[in-house]
Design an enzyme around this catalytic site. Sequence first.
Site, PDB file in Angstrom:
ATOM      1  N   ASP A  42     -10.835   0.260   2.376  1.00  0.00           N
ATOM      2  CA  ASP A  42     -10.858   0.306   0.927  1.00  0.00           C
ATOM      3  C   ASP A  42      -9.403   0.390   0.447  1.00  0.00           C
ATOM      4  OD1 ASP A  42     -11.906   0.881  -1.778  1.00  0.00           O
ATOM      5  OD2 ASP A  42     -11.093   2.865  -1.385  1.00  0.00           O
ATOM      6  N   ASP A  51      -8.108   1.521  -3.343  1.00  0.00           N
ATOM      7  CA  ASP A  51      -7.820   2.663  -4.211  1.00  0.00           C
ATOM      8  C   ASP A  51      -8.371   3.959  -3.637  1.00  0.00           C
ATOM      9  OD1 ASP A  51      -6.498   1.480  -6.619  1.00  0.00           O
ATOM     10  OD2 ASP A  51      -8.350   0.307  -6.696  1.00  0.00           O
ATOM     11  N   ASP A  93     -12.812   6.227   0.879  1.00  0.00           N
ATOM     12  CA  ASP A  93     -12.766   7.564   0.274  1.00  0.00           C
ATOM     13  C   ASP A  93     -13.962   7.851  -0.621  1.00  0.00           C
ATOM     14  OD1 ASP A  93     -11.648   5.582  -1.613  1.00  0.00           O
ATOM     15  OD2 ASP A  93     -11.366   7.314  -2.913  1.00  0.00           O
TER      16      ASP A  93
END
Length: 218
Positions: A11, A13, A167
């Site tokens: 991922d 961001d 995250d």
Amino acid sequence: MTRAFDLIAFDWDGTLIDSTALISSSLQRAAADVELPVPSQEDAQHVIGLGLMQALAWLFPQQSEARYQALLGRYRYHFLTRDSEITLFAGVTELLPALRAQGYKLAVATGKARQGLDRALAQTGLQAYFDATRCADETASKPDPQMLLELMDELEVAPQRVLMIGDTTHDLQLAANAGAAAVAVSCGAHPLEQLQREPHLAMLPDVSALPEWLACYP
């Protein structure tokens, strides 16, 4: 070197780059600008990782197309005026070339739009380290498995040889839906207790801890 995985998909961001605070505050400011209820920080962070239109629809359901476009414009204004201030998490610039040197294929699977990811890759100088990338405006948004399945197909890697790093619960669900493994990092948008409820092999404080974990797995 014997590896459990051939492809590591990241991922963007909140995983590679420390952008959670800017994204959530930009969503809140956009809402205020168009006179909609300002979402809580928890709600604004929850939608990070989704495609932007999906995020707006979750935060502000049943708005007109004109209102969504106004939100989108104000979000982009607030984000773009400060996105040059965003920094990579510590260790990222050392991590990616080290993984490439060990023979891993690397990819990005992100909720960002293509224009935004390309700009971010250029700003950070990380373009050369990724074999392929997918964005939410060119395929299905997380947690639909399509973007990860497309990366597997392009790079010719079977699901059981793929590791997703993210995250958010959206990232972990994406991996599970695609038949891949996942490692969570707790430095980004979703709280630890939410991440722990989703399938994952490990919970790391950030991506700098990934090489040590890979060296010990399985």
